[in-house]
Design an enzyme around this catalytic site. Sequence first.
Site, short mmCIF file in Angstrom:
data_model
loop_
_atom_site.label_atom_id
_atom_site.label_comp_id
_atom_site.label_asym_id
_atom_site.label_seq_id
_atom_site.Cartn_x
_atom_site.Cartn_y
_atom_site.Cartn_z
N LYS A 108 -31.15 2.16 23.48
CA LYS A 108 -29.98 3.04 23.34
C LYS A 108 -28.98 2.72 24.44
CE LYS A 108 -28.70 7.86 22.56
NZ LYS A 108 -29.17 9.24 22.37
N GLU A 149 -37.75 22.72 14.22
CA GLU A 149 -37.31 24.11 14.34
C GLU A 149 -38.29 25.09 13.69
OE1 GLU A 149 -33.79 21.45 14.71
OE2 GLU A 149 -35.37 21.63 13.20
N ARG A 194 -32.55 25.95 9.70
CA ARG A 194 -33.66 25.14 9.19
C ARG A 194 -34.99 25.90 9.25
NH1 ARG A 194 -31.93 19.46 9.81
NH2 ARG A 194 -34.06 18.78 10.20
#
Length: 585
Positions: free
Chosen positions: A247, A335, A363
Amino acid sequence: MQNSILNKINSPKELRLLSPKDLPQLAQELREFIINIVATKEGHLGASLGVVELTIALHYVFNTPNDQLIWDVGHQAYGHKILTGRKDQFHTNRQLGGISGFPKRSESEFDAFGVGHASTSISAALGMAIASKLKGDFEKQHIAVIGDASIAGGMAFEGLNHAGVTDANLLVVLNDNAIGIDPSVGALKQYLTNVKKGTQRRNNIIEALNFDYSGPIDGHDLDAIITQLKRLKNIKGPKFLHVITTKGKGLKQAETDQVKYHAPGKFDAKTGEIFAKSALRQPPKYQDVFGHTIVELAKKNKNIVGITPAMPTGSSLKYMMAEISECAFDVGIAEQHAVTLAAGMATQGLIPFCNIYSTFLQRAYDQIIHDVALQKLPVIFCLDRAGLVGQDGATHHGVFDLSYLRCIPNLIIFAPRNEVELRNIMYTAQLGLGQPIAIRYPRGRGVTLDWEQPFSKIEIGKGTQLKKGKNLAVLSIGSIAKNVTEAIENIDVSHYDMRFAKPLDDTLLHQIFKKYSTVVTVEDNAIKGGFGTAVLEFASQNNYQNIIKTLGIPDEFIEHGGVEELQKQVGLDVKNLTKYFKENV
C-alpha cells in the site's frame, strides 16, 4: 511529458494496443498522475498507489467493460477511473459536482457495481456470473478485487461459500497488503501472513472452498500478473489469485506510514510531506473526545470495554488500545459480529461501548434488534460520522440513523449538541441505564473543551431551552444546533435542543405546543422517519393543530462535496436557515 503513454490512453481499448514493454512506464506515469492530483485535491492515496500494476494488468488482459470488474470498497479504484475515460475529470474527484471517489454505475459503464462499503464484491460478481450463465454466455469474465481486510468480512465468506458450489465464471483477486485503513487483524490475517512467509500450506482454506488457487505472486511484477491472468482466463469455474502488494507503493512516506497516507489530506507531491493544518488552536474532534473520554472512564470503571469494526484510528479507540489494550477490541470489518459480541459482553456485566460509523451500523440492523434491543441489553452504541460527512458522499453519509433506530423498542437515542454533552452522556451511560443507548455525533469539531470540567449526569429524555423568543419555536437535535443558533441570533424566536429522539421530552413538547402556533424541527437526518416525524407523531397523538414544518435531509441520496457545500445544498447552512426563519416570522 512529451512522450507520455498515459496521455494517449483514453480507454482500455488503447491500453490493450500497447506492447508489454511499455506497461512499466505507464505504471510510473499513472502513479505520478495520482500523486500529483491527490496532493492538491485530497482523497484516498495509498490504496490506489498499491494496485497500479494490478489495475493495468486487469484492463490489459480482460475485455472491459464487457468483462465485468468489481472493486471492493473502491478506495483503490483511482487508477481504474483514470484508465477508463475519466483522466481529464479526475481533478474533480470527490468535489461537489465532480466524479465520485468510489466506483459508481451511473458514472461509467466500466464501473460494473457501485461500492463504498467493504466485503460486497464477491457476492456481486457471483451474481453477475450466474446471470451470464443463465443467459448462455460462458465467455464473459467476472472479476472481484478484494483486500485482505475486506475478505475477512462475513459477507465475503458467504460469497466464497456459495461460489465454491457453483461452476460460475468467477475470478477473485485477493489484493493482500496486510492493511485496510488500519492494519488488518484476526486469524485470517495471520494465515495469509504465514502463506507469504512459506510457513503455511498455501492453498489450504481457499481450495477447501473449491476454488482453483494461484499464488501468492508479486503484485508489482506486471509480467507475472499478466501471465497468471491470461492463464486463469481460460479456466472455468471459481478461481482465486493471491497477489501481494505494498500500500502506498511509489511514494516513500506512503509506504512507511500507511495509516496516515490512506487519506493524507494535502501534501507536497515531490517530497510527500503532509502540509500542516492551521496553527490556530482548534476544538478537538468529536472522535477524539470519544477516544479520550472512554479511556478516562475506563480507568475508573473496570467493566468498560471498547469495540470497533476495523476503525481504531477513525473512531479514536486507538487511545484505549494503547493504554488499556486488554479492554479494547478491533474485530475487523465485521459490524454484525461487533454488535453481538457487545451483547454477549453485556450479559456478563461488562459495559460495552460499541463504536461504529453511522453508515456502517446499517450493516448490523438485525443484530441491534434481535441481539440487543429485544433482550434489553445495555450496549452503548457510539455512532461516529452521523449526518453529512462530506467528500465520501452517498455511501458514507450518516443521515439515516435517527430513522432506522427510532422504530426499535427499548432503545434510547441521544444526539449531543457539542463535545461537552458527548462526554456527559458517555459518563451517564456507563453509570447504568438498564437498556441500550445510541449516541450519534458528527465528523469534525464543535466547541473548545475544558477537559478539567467535571462530568454531569444527563437526565434521560429531557430537552433544554437555548433561547427564549416570541414568534415560533425551533426544535433541533444534535450538532446542527450550532447552525440554528447562528441563524436566529437576531430573530425573535425560541430555540430548544431536544437532545433525545427517543424518548421524546413529552413534558417540554406539551409546553411548546401550548405556547407557539408554529413549530419548526431541524435535523441533519433524513426528513422521512426522523426527529421531525417523531414530533409530527406526538402532535397527532395529542390532537395539536399547530403548524409544524420539518427541515432536514430530503428524500434522496446526497452526493459528495464539502460539508458546508452540502448543507447549503439541502438548506441547512446558516444563511439559508436565517432566510427561512425570517420569512416565517
